[in-house]
Design an enzyme around this catalytic site. Structure first.
Site, short mmCIF file in Angstrom:
data_model
loop_
_atom_site.label_atom_id
_atom_site.label_comp_id
_atom_site.label_asym_id
_atom_site.label_seq_id
_atom_site.Cartn_x
_atom_site.Cartn_y
_atom_site.Cartn_z
N ASP A 44 -4.11 -1.65 -5.13
CA ASP A 44 -5.19 -0.97 -5.10
C ASP A 44 -5.19 0.19 -5.87
O ASP A 44 -5.79 1.15 -5.74
CB ASP A 44 -5.65 -0.50 -3.65
CG ASP A 44 -4.89 0.35 -3.03
OD1 ASP A 44 -3.54 0.51 -3.38
OD2 ASP A 44 -5.09 0.86 -1.93
N GLU A 45 -4.06 0.36 -6.74
CA GLU A 45 -3.85 1.41 -7.91
C GLU A 45 -3.49 1.00 -9.05
O GLU A 45 -2.78 0.34 -9.31
CB GLU A 45 -2.74 2.36 -7.16
CG GLU A 45 -2.50 3.45 -7.75
CD GLU A 45 -1.72 4.50 -6.97
OE1 GLU A 45 -1.27 5.30 -7.64
OE2 GLU A 45 -1.39 4.30 -5.89
#
Length: 91
Positions: A29-30
């Site tokens: 998620d990054e």
């Protein structure tokens, strides 16, 4: 706690790669992108690119995201971000 499935990560990455095919994915998620070329080609500000990117991620995946825009990854990472809403911060 949120569950971020690998399939969702792949869909988000599809959108992000349209802005930087050489993005650095730090986790599910990054990711870190260099938006310089997009800004120059489209004549857009950093804020406009960030807003467009958030909108397109939501349209393509149904997910919301936060965007931190800074001259380097460390600054983009440490920008304060609310946990429960879309957010865009520019340094």
């Amino acid at each position: 706690m949120y569950y971020f499935a690998p399939q969702a990560s792949s869909r988000v990455k599809e959108v992000l790669q349209q802005y930087d095919p050489n993005l650095i994915q730090a986790s599910l998620d990054e990711a870190y992108l260099n938006i310089t070329q997009v800004r120059e080609e489209r004549g857009m500000s950093c804020e406009e690119v960030g807003e467009e990117l958030r909108r397109r991620v939501q349209e393509h995946t149904g997910l919301t995201c936060s965007v931190g825009i800074a001259p380097n990854r460390m600054l983009a990472k440490v920008l304060p971000r609310p946990q429960s809403e879309q957010f865009e911060a520019v340094v």
